[in-house]
Design a protein around this motif. Sequence first.
Motif, short mmCIF file in Angstrom:
data_model
loop_
_atom_site.label_atom_id
_atom_site.label_comp_id
_atom_site.label_asym_id
_atom_site.label_seq_id
_atom_site.Cartn_x
_atom_site.Cartn_y
_atom_site.Cartn_z
N TRP A 80 0.82 -1.21 0.00
CA TRP A 80 0.00 0.00 0.00
C TRP A 80 0.85 1.25 0.00
O TRP A 80 0.52 2.24 -0.66
CB TRP A 80 -0.95 0.03 1.21
N PHE A 120 1.98 1.76 -3.43
CA PHE A 120 0.84 2.20 -4.24
C PHE A 120 0.56 3.69 -4.04
O PHE A 120 0.43 4.45 -5.00
CB PHE A 120 -0.39 1.37 -3.85
N TYR A 121 0.51 4.11 -2.78
CA TYR A 121 0.17 5.52 -2.55
C TYR A 121 1.29 6.47 -2.97
O TYR A 121 1.03 7.60 -3.39
CB TYR A 121 -0.20 5.75 -1.07
N ALA A 167 3.25 5.94 -5.59
CA ALA A 167 3.07 6.04 -7.04
C ALA A 167 1.88 6.93 -7.37
O ALA A 167 1.93 7.78 -8.27
CB ALA A 167 2.87 4.65 -7.64
N LEU A 168 0.81 6.77 -6.60
CA LEU A 168 -0.39 7.58 -6.80
C LEU A 168 -0.05 9.07 -6.64
O LEU A 168 -0.47 9.90 -7.45
CB LEU A 168 -1.43 7.17 -5.76
#
Lengths: 274, 301
Positions: free
Chosen positions: A12, A15-16, A18-19
Motif C-alpha cells: 500500500w 501504491f500511494y 506512485a499515486l
Amino acid sequence: MRGFILKRNIAWFVFYTALGGIVLIFFFPFLWVMFTSFQDAENAGAIPPDFLASPTLDNFRSVFEEGEFLTCLWNSTVVVVLTLVANLIISLPAAYIIARNRQGWMMFLILFLQMAPWITLLLPWYIIFKKLGLYDTYFGLVLSDLTFMIPFTIWLMLGFFEDVPVEVEEAAWLDGCSRMGTFVRIVVPLVKGGIITITTLGFMFCWNIFIFPLVLAGYDTKTLPVFVYGFMADNQLDFGPLAAAALLTMLPVIIFVLINQKHFRQGIAFGGGK
Amino acid sequence: MNESSPAERLLDYVDRQVRWLFSLPAIIVMLCLFAYPLFRLIWASFTNELLSSSSKPVFIKLANFSRLFFEDDHFWRSLWITLYFAVGSTVGQLMLGMALALFLNRQFKGEATFRMMLMFPIIATPVAMSLVWSMLMNPMMGHLNYYLSWLGFGGSLWASDTATVMPSLIFVEVWHWTPMTMLVLLAGLKSLPREPFEAATVDGASKAQVFTTITLPLLQPYIFLLLLMRLVHGLKVFDKIFVISGGGPNRASESLNLMIFDQAFGATNFGYASALGVQLLFVILLISIILFKFRQRKWSY
C-alpha cells in the motif's frame, strides 16, 4: 501473519507513493499557476522558485484593468448559454426521432460529422459569415459552436432516448396527449440525466473553444480564450499577470464542471470526448 | 372534428408530421453549416480566390493541387508533422492511459479525490493551459528545467528548438488527454466479466498472459473507439501548437492546420488554403476508413 501484514502495508505504501507521483504530474501545472498568479514581478518565475514569497493581488488587478477582460467574460457567458439552449431545442427532438427509427447510416453520418477538421469549416464560414453579416455577432458564434454540439448531443442522447420504453408514450397517447405534448411532458423529463450530462460537457466545449472565435469574433464578441491569447502577446515574459489571466479564464469552467462531476465523468467515459 | 379551431388543426398537423418537424431544425442547421461550406471549400480549392481582394475568383482547375504536391516543399513536411503529432500523441495517451487504468483498477481510500484531481487537465481551457505550459517550458525562466535538474536531468530547450519542439508538443497533448483515456479504459475494465480472469488464475496463467490473452481482447471495443477518436482529434489539433510554438521555430511544428490558417488568414491565399483543407479532410477520411477496415478484418469476433 505479521510478515503478511507488513508486506501488505509495504504494498500500500508503494501504491500511494506512485499515486502521489501521478497526481503531481497531472496536477502540478494547476498548483504552479495558482501560486504564480499571486506573486509580484520580482518573484514570479524566479529560479529557484519561492511560491510563498510576498503574495500580492496586483496581477489580478492588472488583468481586470485591461478592461477587455470583463467584456470578454460577458461575451463568453452569453455565447455559451445561448448555444446550450439552442442546442437542446434543436438536438433533443432530432435525437428522439433517430432513436425511435434507428438506422445504421445515420450513426455513420453523425460519426463522420464529428471528424471534419474545424479549420476546413472555418475557411468557407469566414467568407459566408462576412457576406451574411454574421461576422463578429453572437449569432455567428453560436452557429459555429452548434456544428460540433448537434452531432455530439444526438450521439450521446440516443442511448438515453432508447431507454425510455415506448409503452410509456403509448399510454400517454391513449390518454389523449398529443405527440408533441408526450415528448415535452413525458419523454424529456425521463432523459434529464442525459440533458445534465450534455449541458456539462457542452459548457466545457463551448467555453474552451478557441479557433472559431479567433477567426469569427471581432472586437465586439471576443471571448475569453481569444483574450488570453492576445494578453499573452502583450505581456511576453510577465509571468505573474499571465498566470492570473490563465487562471481567471479557466476558473468558471472548472467550477461549473466540478459541480456536475458525476455527469461529466459519465459523459467522458461514454463519448470519449469530442 | 369538423369544428376544430385553427390552433387545434395546427397541433393535429404537427402530430402527423412529427417525424419531419422534429428532425428538420437539426437537418437545416447541419446543411447550412456543413454541407454547403464543404461544397464551397471544394469549389474554392479549384480557384485562385483571395481574401484580400474583391475581384472575381478565376477557375484554375488543378493548379492549386499541382502547386501543393510538386512545388510547395512545406506541404509534405507539414503533412509529416501532422501525422507525427497525431500518431505520437495517440500512442502515448493509449499506452499511458492503459498503464494507469490497470494500476488503478482497485478500490482504495481517496479514490474520489484522486479522480477529481485527474479531471482537471481535461476541463481546463486548452489555450490557458498551453500558455501555462509555454511558461513552464521557457528555456530561460521556465521552472521545468529547474525541477528536472533537481531530479538529476539536464535541461532542454523544449519548444524553442527544432529538434525538441514536436516531442514537447506531444508531451502537452498526452498530459492533456491521458486522464480521459484512463477514465474510459477504467470504466471498460470495471465492466469486464470476472469468470475468465478467475479461470486463468486457477490455470496458473502469468499476469502478462492474462493481460494479452484476456484483458486486451475483451477491452478491444474501448481501445478501438479511443484509437479512432484520439487519432482523428490529433489530426485536428490547432490551439496547442498555435499558442505554444506558433508553428516554429523555423516552421518545424507547422502542421497542416496551422499551414492552412496561415495561408488563409495570413497570406490571404484563400483558394490555395482550401486546396490544403481538402487534403487534410482527405487524410482524416482515409485514416478512418483504414481503421474501420482493419477492425473488420482483424478484430472481428
